[in-house]
Design an enzyme around this catalytic site. Structure first.
Site, PDB file in Angstrom:
ATOM      1  CB  CYS A   2      -0.821   0.241   1.479  1.00  0.00           C
ATOM      2  SG  CYS A   2      -2.187  -1.363   1.403  1.00  0.00           S
ATOM      3  NE  ARG A  27       4.363   2.086  -1.273  1.00  0.00           N
ATOM      4  CZ  ARG A  27       5.658   2.044  -0.474  1.00  0.00           C
ATOM      5  NH1 ARG A  27       7.063   1.814  -1.535  1.00  0.00           N
ATOM      6  NH2 ARG A  27       6.278   1.011   0.643  1.00  0.00           N
ATOM      7  CD1 TRP A  75      -1.324  -5.081  -4.563  1.00  0.00           C
ATOM      8  CD2 TRP A  75      -0.780  -6.177  -2.155  1.00  0.00           C
ATOM      9  NE1 TRP A  75      -1.075  -6.299  -5.037  1.00  0.00           N
ATOM     10  CE2 TRP A  75      -0.665  -7.066  -3.146  1.00  0.00           C
ATOM     11  CE3 TRP A  75      -0.697  -6.911  -1.140  1.00  0.00           C
ATOM     12  CZ2 TRP A  75       0.121  -9.078  -3.334  1.00  0.00           C
ATOM     13  CZ3 TRP A  75      -0.260  -7.914  -1.179  1.00  0.00           C
ATOM     14  CH2 TRP A  75      -0.284  -8.945  -2.292  1.00  0.00           C
ATOM     15  CG  ASN A  99       2.080  -0.645   3.863  1.00  0.00           C
ATOM     16  OD1 ASN A  99       1.681  -1.331   3.160  1.00  0.00           O
ATOM     17  ND2 ASN A  99       3.708   0.077   3.118  1.00  0.00           N
ATOM     18  N   GLY A 100       0.924  -2.586   5.302  1.00  0.00           N
ATOM     19  CA  GLY A 100       1.327  -3.842   6.317  1.00  0.00           C
ATOM     20  C   GLY A 100       0.473  -4.924   6.568  1.00  0.00           C
ATOM     21  CD  GLU A 480      14.678 -10.870 -14.098  1.00  0.00           C
ATOM     22  OE1 GLU A 480      13.654 -10.925 -13.089  1.00  0.00           O
ATOM     23  OE2 GLU A 480      13.807  -9.669 -14.225  1.00  0.00           O
ATOM     24  CE  LYS A 484      10.378  -8.324 -14.705  1.00  0.00           C
ATOM     25  NZ  LYS A 484      11.871  -8.321 -13.720  1.00  0.00           N
ATOM     26  CD  GLU A 487       7.078  -8.903 -12.789  1.00  0.00           C
ATOM     27  OE1 GLU A 487       8.402  -8.944 -13.079  1.00  0.00           O
ATOM     28  OE2 GLU A 487       6.848  -8.752 -12.386  1.00  0.00           O
ATOM     29  CG  HIS A 503      16.495 -34.917 -17.721  1.00  0.00           C
ATOM     30  ND1 HIS A 503      17.036 -36.468 -17.337  1.00  0.00           N
ATOM     31  CD2 HIS A 503      17.350 -34.194 -17.688  1.00  0.00           C
ATOM     32  CE1 HIS A 503      17.892 -36.256 -18.421  1.00  0.00           C
ATOM     33  NE2 HIS A 503      18.277 -34.878 -18.349  1.00  0.00           N
ATOM     34  CE  LYS A 602       9.475  -0.898  -8.197  1.00  0.00           C
ATOM     35  NZ  LYS A 602       9.474  -2.299  -9.543  1.00  0.00           N
TER      36      LYS A 602
HETATM   37  C1  F6R Z   1       9.950  -8.423 -10.302  1.00  0.00           C
HETATM   38  C2  F6R Z   1       9.833  -7.680  -9.403  1.00  0.00           C
HETATM   39  C3  F6R Z   1      10.146  -8.894  -8.490  1.00  0.00           C
HETATM   40  C4  F6R Z   1      11.212  -8.275  -7.261  1.00  0.00           C
HETATM   41  C5  F6R Z   1      10.576  -9.073  -5.148  1.00  0.00           C
HETATM   42  C6  F6R Z   1      11.989  -8.120  -5.052  1.00  0.00           C
HETATM   43  O1  F6R Z   1       9.820  -7.625 -11.822  1.00  0.00           O
HETATM   44  O2  F6R Z   1      10.347  -6.822  -9.083  1.00  0.00           O
HETATM   45  O3  F6R Z   1       9.979  -9.817  -8.151  1.00  0.00           O
HETATM   46  O4  F6R Z   1      12.566  -8.058  -7.836  1.00  0.00           O
HETATM   47  O5  F6R Z   1       9.827  -8.642  -5.535  1.00  0.00           O
HETATM   48  O6  F6R Z   1      11.913  -7.152  -4.438  1.00  0.00           O
HETATM   49  P1  F6R Z   1      13.433  -5.914  -3.877  1.00  0.00           P
HETATM   50  O7  F6R Z   1      13.793  -6.352  -4.938  1.00  0.00           O
HETATM   51  O8  F6R Z   1      12.303  -4.749  -3.883  1.00  0.00           O
HETATM   52  O9  F6R Z   1      13.311  -6.600  -3.030  1.00  0.00           O
END
Ligand code: F6R
Length: 607
Positions: A2, A27, A75, A99-100, A480, A484, A487, A503, A602
């Site tokens: 949030c 966020r 969120w 938030n939390g 990675e 990407k 998501e 396998h 985020k």
């Molecule tokens: C994917 C992404 C997430 C973050 C993960 C860790 O694009 O952004 O997988 O990498 O939530 O977040 P941080 O780096 O803020 O600890």
């Protein structure tokens, strides 16, 4: 998670709150709301959906003549997405945003039922509002002190009391809050992106300290009543960094910012004639003394950067390295002692599981080093040592420039460590540094492939499943590339070590299925080519990504992307750019919200 904003001062609260919420929307974006104080008391406007929905609702509600208020983007954790569950929540004299997660909200709800207070929402936040109200007898600070002894879990609260117009109280435990007092009044938010219009100077609210904000000042006190002067920090980026700057999405802007973010991260750490130098980061060479094992732990994309770091550190320092998902590591009873170096990676510096991993490592006497983007964040503050990535604010939910900046720190660290341990000579080290610097123009060149990649993605956008395959560093990159794409495009994909396909998973490779094949590493190139032939023989549509210097037979691919030639060890940088662009354009062609994908947020400050 949030986003929170609070303001009291001589500006129109509506403007500050709504502007702040727009900046914080990355966020959390399932609902939004504000509460403001006017001559009639505390008024609340909230709604499901985006901040733009809230804007419309605010425009429809006449008035809003106020200089004090709080705002929230949600969120959802407890309770579905609904107007009722949106913040702010009120009970009696009290209106709060949060938030939390309040972990003991059920027990508190039962206790509070005895006082005749019953929630109308399904949220833990409303229970907290009920708790504050039940304890309030005119003294806000005393109320907060008492509430803190009862609340379990992570929180950042902004609280309005109806009989104290113009005053905002705040407290946090685990969840981020930054604050600043400027000429126009006092401001608080989850993140400086919401406040940068008003000040570049700020402080991180210390945990479990009470913040009292009025138009004239911000007072921070401990729970025992002692007033403290928080340490001031300065933002080293400006407003343009937090805006789209002509790009259609933050993600594309952030992809294109990578030459700069890498320059900013790498160059200040190259001194003494092309050798890595961490003296301005206050990281002493003695950090490596007595270390016989490294654990890298992080979440998501940051953890994937760790997979690349492992290859580098093992190759150059010849020390065993494991990479652990932080949420597994923290509950996994890992073997740790003072001879272990635990490296964590985090863009936000607030990820709950990564923070818990550091706390566990410290409890067991391991040394901790974090690679973090946000200055003064919890992970940065709690680690023994910090290497900051200077990527600037990353607003798109999908991490791009933070990832490559994390890679660059891991490369610098590997070179520095290997040099200090005598595993490489100064000359070899300077040579590696030269290759690292060469990454920046190579990325600039790779970015010119964006139109080609855009075209390839038109067909990718129609698929529902695909694979990424690679070996060694390319396998780390495949992980990675896959996250990407998943998501932001919602296409199911799997990252596979190319040698592992047969396998089991090869049975899923059928006519037309796209297989994004990374083949940048000369030492396993012929093996990769054999694996690519295996998938092609089953009808796969192969998108081949190779390092510029490798010979490629036309019969093995449908699309070929040749990266600007780099030493193999450095190919992850350019390959990452291509994978980011693939995810981006695929999402665009599917007509999705690239910057704010469904169900995600985020900064993940809850477990
Ligand atoms: C994917 C992404 C997430 C973050 C993960 C860790 O694009 O952004 O997988 O990498 O939530 O977040 P941080 O780096 O803020 O600890």
């Amino acid at each position: 998670m949030c986003g929170i904003i609070g303001f009291t001062g001589n500006l129109e609260a509506k403007k500050v709150l709504l502007g702040g919420l727009q900046a914080l929307e990355y966020r959390g974006y399932d609902s939004a709301g504000i509460a403001y104080v006017d001559k009639f008391g505390i008024q609340t406007v909230k709604t499901t959906g985006k901040v733009s929905n809230l804007l419309e609702k605010v425009e429809q509600s006449n008035g809003l003549d106020s200089n004090c208020g709080i705002g929230h983007t949600r969120w959802a954790t407890h309770g579905g997405v609904s107007d009722t569950n949106s913040h702010p929540h009120s009970c009696g004299n009290v209106t709060i945003i949060h938030n939390g997660i309040i972990e003991n909200y059920h027990e508190l709800e039962t206790e509070l039922a005895a006082t005749g207070r019953h929630p109308i929402s399904q949220t833990d936040t409303e229970i907290a509002a009920m708790l504050f109200d039940s304890l309030y007898q005119g003294d806000a600070v005393d109320t907060i002190k008492k509430a803190v002894t009862k609340l379990e879990g992570a929180y950042a609260f902004c609280i309005l009391f109806s009989d104290q117009p113009g005053v905002i109280y705040c407290i946090r435990n685990g969840s981020p809050l930054v604050a600043t007092h400027a000429t126009d009044g006092s401001f608080i938010a989850s993140d400086m992106v919401a406040l940068i219009d008003y000040s570049k100077e700020y402080f991180v609210v210390p945990e479990k300290h009470i913040v009292t904000m009025t138009a004239d000042e911000i007072v921070v006190t401990t729970l025992t009543g002692e007033v403290i002067a928080p340490k001031m920090l300065y933002v080293n980026w400006d407003m343009t960094a937090a805006k789209k700057g002509g790009y259609p999405h933050f993600m594309l802007k952030e992809i294109f910012e990578q030459p700069d973010s890498l320059r900013n991260t790498i160059m200040p750490r190259i001194k003494k004639g092309h050798l890595p130098d961490f003296s301005t980061d206050n990281i002493p060479d003695s950090l490596y003394d007595g270390i016989n094992r490294i654990i890298i732990t992080a979440c998501g994309t940051a953890m994937h950067a760790g997979l690349v770091g492992r290859v580098l550190l093992e190759k150059l320092v010849r020390i065993p390295v494991t990479v652990e998902i932080a949420s597994e590591f923290r509950y996994g009873d890992p073997v740790l002692d003072s001879s272990t170096l635990v490296i964590t990676l985090s863009q936000s510096g607030e990820t709950a599981d990564t923070l818990a991993a550091i706390r566990l490592a410290k409890e067991k006497n391991a040394k901790t080093l974090s690679i973090v983007n946000v200055k003064g964040s919890s992970i940065a503050r709690e680690s023994d040592y910090v290497l900051y990535t200077h990527a600037g604010p990353e607003i798109a939910v999908a991490s791009t420039k933070a990832y490559t900046a994390q890679l660059s720190c891991l490369y610098l660290l590997s070179f520095h460590y290997a040099l200090v341990k005598g595993m490489i000579t100064e000359e070899e080290c300077a040579n590696y540094i030269g290759h690292l610097q060469a990454v920046i123009p190579a990325i600039e060149k790779t970015l010119t492939l964006d139109k080609t990649i855009d075209e390839i993605c038109q067909s990718l956008a129609k698929t529902e499943d695909l694979f990424f395959i690679g070996r060694g560093l390319d396998y780390a990159l495949s992980c990675e590339g896959s996250i990407k794409l998943k998501e932001i495009s919602y296409i199911h994909s799997e990252a596979y070590a190319a040698g592992e396909l047969k396998h089991g998973t090869l049975s899923l490779v059928t006519e037309g299925i796209p297989v994004i094949s990374l083949a940048t590493q000369s030492n396993v190139y012929s093996k990769m080519i054999s694996n690519i032939r295996e998938v092609r023989a089953r009808g796969a549509m192969v998108i081949l990504i190779t390092n510029g210097h490798l010979d490629v037979e036309e019969t093995i691919y449908d699309h070929h992307i040749a990266l600007t030639e780099l030493d193999d060890l450095f190919a992850p940088f350019t390959a990452a750019i291509v994978l980011q662009l693939i995810a981006y354009y695929t999402s665009v062609h599917r007509g999705l919200n690239v910057d704010q994908p469904r169900n995600l947020a985020k900064s993940v400050t809850v477990e």
